[in-house]
Structures are given as C-alpha cells and as structure tokens.
Enzyme design. Structure first.
Site, PDB file in Angstrom:
ATOM      1  N   GLY A 176     -89.668 121.777   2.505  1.00 53.09           N
ATOM      2  CA  GLY A 176     -90.320 123.032   2.860  1.00 53.09           C
ATOM      3  C   GLY A 176     -90.292 123.212   4.366  1.00 53.09           C
ATOM      4  O   GLY A 176     -90.099 122.236   5.114  1.00 53.09           O
TER       5      GLY A 176
ATOM      6  N   GLN B 259     -93.392 126.226  12.343  1.00 53.21           N
ATOM      7  CA  GLN B 259     -92.737 124.983  12.788  1.00 53.21           C
ATOM      8  C   GLN B 259     -91.519 125.243  13.661  1.00 53.21           C
ATOM      9  O   GLN B 259     -91.088 124.355  14.399  1.00 53.21           O
ATOM     10  CB  GLN B 259     -92.321 124.134  11.575  1.00 53.21           C
ATOM     11  CG  GLN B 259     -93.499 123.583  10.803  1.00 53.21           C
ATOM     12  CD  GLN B 259     -93.046 122.821   9.581  1.00 53.21           C
ATOM     13  OE1 GLN B 259     -92.784 123.422   8.538  1.00 53.21           O
ATOM     14  NE2 GLN B 259     -92.924 121.508   9.680  1.00 53.21           N
TER      15      GLN B 259
ATOM     16  N   CYS C  14     -94.341 115.313   7.026  1.00 56.44           N
ATOM     17  CA  CYS C  14     -94.172 116.628   7.654  1.00 56.44           C
ATOM     18  C   CYS C  14     -93.082 116.518   8.712  1.00 56.44           C
ATOM     19  O   CYS C  14     -93.077 115.563   9.494  1.00 56.44           O
ATOM     20  CB  CYS C  14     -95.489 117.072   8.305  1.00 56.44           C
ATOM     21  SG  CYS C  14     -95.384 118.683   9.098  1.00 56.44           S
ATOM     22  N   LEU C  15     -92.194 117.495   8.721  1.00 51.70           N
ATOM     23  CA  LEU C  15     -91.119 117.484   9.716  1.00 51.70           C
ATOM     24  C   LEU C  15     -91.667 117.631  11.133  1.00 51.70           C
ATOM     25  O   LEU C  15     -90.979 117.289  12.094  1.00 51.70           O
ATOM     26  CB  LEU C  15     -90.115 118.607   9.417  1.00 51.70           C
ATOM     27  CG  LEU C  15     -89.371 118.467   8.077  1.00 51.70           C
ATOM     28  CD1 LEU C  15     -88.560 119.717   7.786  1.00 51.70           C
ATOM     29  CD2 LEU C  15     -88.478 117.227   8.080  1.00 51.70           C
TER      30      LEU C  15
ATOM     31  N   HIS D 293     -99.312 122.925   1.735  1.00 53.03           N
ATOM     32  CA  HIS D 293     -98.963 122.319   3.028  1.00 53.03           C
ATOM     33  C   HIS D 293     -98.356 123.381   3.956  1.00 53.03           C
ATOM     34  O   HIS D 293     -98.701 123.451   5.148  1.00 53.03           O
ATOM     35  CB  HIS D 293     -97.983 121.167   2.761  1.00 53.03           C
ATOM     36  CG  HIS D 293     -97.390 120.505   3.949  1.00 53.03           C
ATOM     37  ND1 HIS D 293     -97.620 119.181   4.276  1.00 53.03           N
ATOM     38  CD2 HIS D 293     -96.522 120.947   4.902  1.00 53.03           C
ATOM     39  CE1 HIS D 293     -96.947 118.866   5.371  1.00 53.03           C
ATOM     40  NE2 HIS D 293     -96.257 119.915   5.768  1.00 53.03           N
ATOM     41  N   GLU D 294     -97.473 124.226   3.402  1.00 52.93           N
ATOM     42  CA  GLU D 294     -96.799 125.237   4.237  1.00 52.93           C
ATOM     43  C   GLU D 294     -97.762 126.353   4.649  1.00 52.93           C
ATOM     44  O   GLU D 294     -97.708 126.836   5.791  1.00 52.93           O
ATOM     45  CB  GLU D 294     -95.592 125.842   3.506  1.00 52.93           C
ATOM     46  CG  GLU D 294     -94.540 124.865   3.022  1.00 52.93           C
ATOM     47  CD  GLU D 294     -94.059 123.878   4.069  1.00 52.93           C
ATOM     48  OE1 GLU D 294     -94.204 124.158   5.270  1.00 52.93           O
ATOM     49  OE2 GLU D 294     -93.556 122.811   3.685  1.00 52.93           O
TER      50      GLU D 294
ATOM     51  N   HIS E 150     -99.664 125.349   7.577  1.00 52.15           N
ATOM     52  CA  HIS E 150     -98.939 125.542   8.846  1.00 52.15           C
ATOM     53  C   HIS E 150     -99.150 126.959   9.379  1.00 52.15           C
ATOM     54  O   HIS E 150     -99.346 127.156  10.583  1.00 52.15           O
ATOM     55  CB  HIS E 150     -97.441 125.325   8.645  1.00 52.15           C
ATOM     56  CG  HIS E 150     -96.991 123.896   8.699  1.00 52.15           C
ATOM     57  ND1 HIS E 150     -97.205 123.086   9.788  1.00 52.15           N
ATOM     58  CD2 HIS E 150     -96.297 123.141   7.800  1.00 52.15           C
ATOM     59  CE1 HIS E 150     -96.670 121.886   9.547  1.00 52.15           C
ATOM     60  NE2 HIS E 150     -96.114 121.892   8.351  1.00 52.15           N
TER      61      HIS E 150
HETATM   62  O1  GNR Z   1     -90.227 117.630   3.633  1.00 45.34           O
HETATM   63  C1  GNR Z   1     -91.440 117.608   3.411  1.00 45.34           C
HETATM   64  N1  GNR Z   1     -91.935 116.776   2.443  1.00 45.34           N
HETATM   65  C2  GNR Z   1     -93.238 116.842   1.984  1.00 45.34           C
HETATM   66  C3  GNR Z   1     -93.677 115.806   1.190  1.00 45.34           C
HETATM   67  C4  GNR Z   1     -94.949 115.802   0.678  1.00 45.34           C
HETATM   68  C5  GNR Z   1     -95.795 116.848   0.953  1.00 45.34           C
HETATM   69  C6  GNR Z   1     -95.381 117.896   1.755  1.00 45.34           C
HETATM   70  C7  GNR Z   1     -94.100 117.886   2.266  1.00 45.34           C
HETATM   71  S1  GNR Z   1     -93.565 119.212   3.255  1.00 45.34           S
HETATM   72  C8  GNR Z   1     -92.353 118.415   4.228  1.00 45.34           C
HETATM   73  C9  GNR Z   1     -91.618 119.434   5.078  1.00 45.34           C
HETATM   74  C10 GNR Z   1     -92.582 120.065   6.039  1.00 45.34           C
HETATM   75  O2  GNR Z   1     -93.040 119.522   7.003  1.00 45.34           O
HETATM   76  N2  GNR Z   1     -92.983 121.271   5.750  1.00 45.34           N
HETATM   77  O3  GNR Z   1     -93.898 121.872   6.527  1.00 45.34           O
HETATM   78 NI    NI Z   2     -95.044 120.290   7.462  1.00 45.10          NI
END
Ligand code: GNR
Ligand code: NI
Length: 181
Positions: free
Chosen positions: A46, A51, A91-92, A133-134, A137
C-alpha cells in the site's frame, strides 16, 4: 511513469493532514500510476499520497500475492468497524521495523475509484489492516504512534542515525522479491 521519493519517519511532512481530492482528472491518474510504480518497486502492499509528499486524500493498495490486483481509494471514509485484530505491521516510511498493532477486524469503506465513481467495499484480513494503515497516513498518523513512547523513540533514534550515516534504509536489498507483509 516515475518512481517517487518516499518520506521517512520522523519527517514532519508525514504529520500533515491531507485535503479532499476535488477532481479526478488526468493529472490525478498520472499521480496514481506513479504511486503504483513506487509501491511495486519498494515493494509494498500500500502507499498513501502523504508518503510521497502529496497532501491529498488518495491511496493505492495491492495485497494480492502476485501484485496484480491494484486498488485505488480517493477520499476514503470508514463507514463501519467491527471486531478487533492484531497484526504485525511494517511501513515504507519506517523502513526495517515491524511491530504488532491492534485495529478493527472488518471495515466498510466508501471511496471514489480512478474514474471518480463512488464505491463501497467490505474488507477484512490484510486488506482491512492496510486500508486503516493508509487512511492513518492521510491523517498524519503512523503505526509507530500505537507503540509505547520508548519503542517509538528507539525507532526514531535508529532511523535518524542511519540518515546521518547516509544509509537510505535498513532493508536487505539482496532479498527483494516479496513485499513487506
Ligand atoms: O508494505 C506494507 N506492508 C504492510 C504490512 C502490514 C501492515 C501494513 C502494511 S502497509 C506497508 C506499506 C506502507 O507503508 N503503506 O503506507
Ligand atoms: Ni505506511
């Protein structure tokens, strides 16, 4: 298409609240394409516009094993939440750290697709976690905010140190095939 730079914690730009998208047009679709290219190459499941330093309410997701099921959410809203679930999250924007986070187990989301049409979706499992999660952000929130202050500070100090040493991230680049699930 372009690969965009991903901001890293504790960059204050990750704390901005994104604004509603007013118009789904060709320039927004070009950004969506760049976000998918950036997410797939990372690789991740995601990516929120925040980001890549674009403060509009837009996120892209692909939780499929073969990374061939792209999903776009513009102006997403969570209409309903049910149950509680814990999952290890990465998270990236917090490269190399994985911690358990509690979230709703099932959600109903409303958003616009890349053609600007409204849709509703019920999600559970990894997709539900990823959408939450997104959307965090877009509200300037990171998964580290759910951890203890001690854990968050440790992560911040390690990432600041790596930045000082000029290391981009602490992901092992020889082991690159799988997304960070
Ligand atoms: O790549 C991603 N893997 C992930 C794994 C578990 C819960 C959430 C994520 S999102 C993350 C990519 C990212 O940072 N998206 O904002
Ligand atoms: Ni993230």
């Amino acid at each position: 298409m372009a690969i965009l730079d991903i901001l890293h914690f504790p960059d204050p730009r990750l704390r901005q609240r994104a604004l509603e998208v007013e118009r789904v047009d060709a320039s927004l679709r070009a950004l969506i394409d760049d976000m998918f290219a950036t997410m797939y190459q990372a690789p991740g499941i995601g990516l929120a516009a925040t980001q890549v330093n674009v403060h509009q309410r837009l996120l892209v997701i692909d939780v499929s094993k073969d990374q061939d099921q792209p999903q776009v959410f513009i102006n997403p809203e969570i209409l309903a939440r049910e149950g509680v679930e814990e999952m290890d999250e990465g998270c990236l924007s917090v490269p190399g750290f994985y911690e358990r986070v509690q979230r709703a187990e099932r959600i109903t989301v409303r958003a616009l697709n890349r053609d600007g049409e409204a849709f509703e979706l019920e999600a559970d499992g990894l997709l539900a976690v990823c959408i939450q999660h997104e959307i965090d952000h877009l509200d300037g929130k990171l998964f580290v905010d759910y951890l203890s202050q001690l854990k968050r500070q440790r992560i911040r100090k390690k990432l600041e140190k790596q930045r000082r040493l000029g290391i981009e991230d602490n992901v092992d680049h020889d082991r690159h095939a799988e997304p960070v699930i």
